[in-house]
Motif scaffolding. Sequence first.
Motif, PDB file in Angstrom:
ATOM      1  N   CYS A 134     -12.557 -24.531   4.118  1.00  0.00           N
ATOM      2  CA  CYS A 134     -13.852 -23.930   4.457  1.00  0.00           C
ATOM      3  C   CYS A 134     -14.595 -24.729   5.517  1.00  0.00           C
ATOM      4  O   CYS A 134     -15.626 -24.292   6.018  1.00  0.00           O
ATOM      5  CB  CYS A 134     -14.722 -23.777   3.208  1.00  0.00           C
TER       6      CYS A 134
ATOM      7  N   GLU B  43     -19.061 -21.907  14.546  1.00  0.00           N
ATOM      8  CA  GLU B  43     -19.975 -21.686  13.431  1.00  0.00           C
ATOM      9  C   GLU B  43     -19.221 -21.590  12.105  1.00  0.00           C
ATOM     10  O   GLU B  43     -18.143 -21.006  12.020  1.00  0.00           O
ATOM     11  CB  GLU B  43     -20.756 -20.389  13.672  1.00  0.00           C
ATOM     12  N   LEU B  44     -19.819 -22.166  11.059  1.00  0.00           N
ATOM     13  CA  LEU B  44     -19.233 -22.129   9.726  1.00  0.00           C
ATOM     14  C   LEU B  44     -19.564 -20.814   9.020  1.00  0.00           C
ATOM     15  O   LEU B  44     -20.506 -20.119   9.402  1.00  0.00           O
ATOM     16  CB  LEU B  44     -19.748 -23.302   8.889  1.00  0.00           C
ATOM     17  N   GLU B  45     -18.786 -20.503   7.987  1.00  0.00           N
ATOM     18  CA  GLU B  45     -19.104 -19.374   7.114  1.00  0.00           C
ATOM     19  C   GLU B  45     -20.383 -19.700   6.339  1.00  0.00           C
ATOM     20  O   GLU B  45     -20.486 -20.728   5.684  1.00  0.00           O
ATOM     21  CB  GLU B  45     -17.936 -19.125   6.147  1.00  0.00           C
ATOM     22  N   LYS B  46     -21.387 -18.833   6.435  1.00  0.00           N
ATOM     23  CA  LYS B  46     -22.708 -19.117   5.862  1.00  0.00           C
ATOM     24  C   LYS B  46     -22.699 -19.284   4.353  1.00  0.00           C
ATOM     25  O   LYS B  46     -23.488 -20.049   3.799  1.00  0.00           O
ATOM     26  CB  LYS B  46     -23.691 -18.001   6.246  1.00  0.00           C
TER      27      LYS B  46
ATOM     28  N   LYS C 115     -15.724 -20.117  11.077  1.00  0.00           N
ATOM     29  CA  LYS C 115     -15.469 -18.816  10.460  1.00  0.00           C
ATOM     30  C   LYS C 115     -14.497 -17.980  11.275  1.00  0.00           C
ATOM     31  O   LYS C 115     -13.633 -17.294  10.718  1.00  0.00           O
ATOM     32  CB  LYS C 115     -16.795 -18.065  10.292  1.00  0.00           C
TER      33      LYS C 115
ATOM     34  N   GLU D 242     -21.683 -22.976   3.735  1.00  0.00           N
ATOM     35  CA  GLU D 242     -22.015 -23.955   4.776  1.00  0.00           C
ATOM     36  C   GLU D 242     -22.455 -25.314   4.229  1.00  0.00           C
ATOM     37  O   GLU D 242     -21.985 -26.355   4.719  1.00  0.00           O
ATOM     38  CB  GLU D 242     -23.098 -23.374   5.687  1.00  0.00           C
TER      39      GLU D 242
ATOM     40  N   ILE E 167     -20.417 -28.667   5.189  1.00  0.00           N
ATOM     41  CA  ILE E 167     -21.044 -29.755   5.952  1.00  0.00           C
ATOM     42  C   ILE E 167     -20.879 -31.088   5.221  1.00  0.00           C
ATOM     43  O   ILE E 167     -20.606 -32.129   5.834  1.00  0.00           O
ATOM     44  CB  ILE E 167     -22.524 -29.441   6.223  1.00  0.00           C
TER      45      ILE E 167
END
Length: 326
Positions: free
Chosen positions: A110, A129-132, A114, A135, A139
């Motif tokens: 993860c 950008e990461l999967e919300k 994304k 996140e 992080i």
Amino acid sequence: MEYNSKIYVAGHRGLVGSAIVRKLREKGYNNLIYRTSKELDLTDRKQVDQYFQEEKPEYVILAAAKVGGILANNDYPAVFIRDNLMIQTNVIDAAYQNDVKKLVFFGSTCIYPKYTAQPMKEHSILTGELEKTNEPYAIAKIAGIKMCESYNRQFGTDYISLMPTNLYGPNDNFDLENSHVVPALIRKFHEAKINSVPNVEVWGTGLPKREFIYVDDLADATIHLINNYSGNDIVNIGCGKDISIKELAEKIKTIVKYQGEIIYNSEKPDGTPRKLVDVTRLNALGWEASISLNKGLKMTYDWYLENEDQKRVDESAMGVKLGGIR
């Protein structure tokens, strides 16, 4: 590692930690140490320091984390980022302060962007950008990777970061509120079968694709890499094959022998469209997965049936498990 090396497995009761303990013992390692989360709170720096000073482990395998599925990540973002940062910071620095020879840190797929290219290569970290929905957890894990990398650069330590794909197997969390997709589906189909429920709901469209690796394969890969790899490059751990959630649901339905209908709830989130890791680096280091998805799912269901009366429940009121990555 020598067979009598003192090895601390943090999170030994979780999915990953328990598999690592099983595999270490199977291979002949005989000097393992561990504590439950009640005996040692890894978010408490004083407790961690005292434990390391007293035990002086030579090797540390950090398989302890706050973990959960989409629902838990969405409902408790502050807890996920706070506790994971605290756990990994305390353990990694205590390892350095007490001259640990080697440390293994587990990230998660993860952490990758994304919409990164598939299969996901290790160098794609921090390129998008990461999967919300996860996140905060991602992080925290990225911070742990960078912490290991930074300690290696500044202090000459030997800390390696491994990125497992989706895991499943014995000692997984089968709680329907915060488990991941494999244990959740196993329990849903099983309970629907014994209660003659006509249909089972699966979140999302069923279209996202995921890669799965049996947790004992991960444990075997971990020990192999401890003995055969050092460096700042992260290493993906997977089988190099993925499957749609719909195909997975059908497989589990067949294994459980459920006769009803599957209903896909498209109003629920799908998460990342696809998650498949590139295992070129892992294979070049001399390791490949050996347990097929069909075999692994059958073994997991058999374990669930044997332990149904002792289903794992939450150790905290907010519904997240301390003790193993997922």
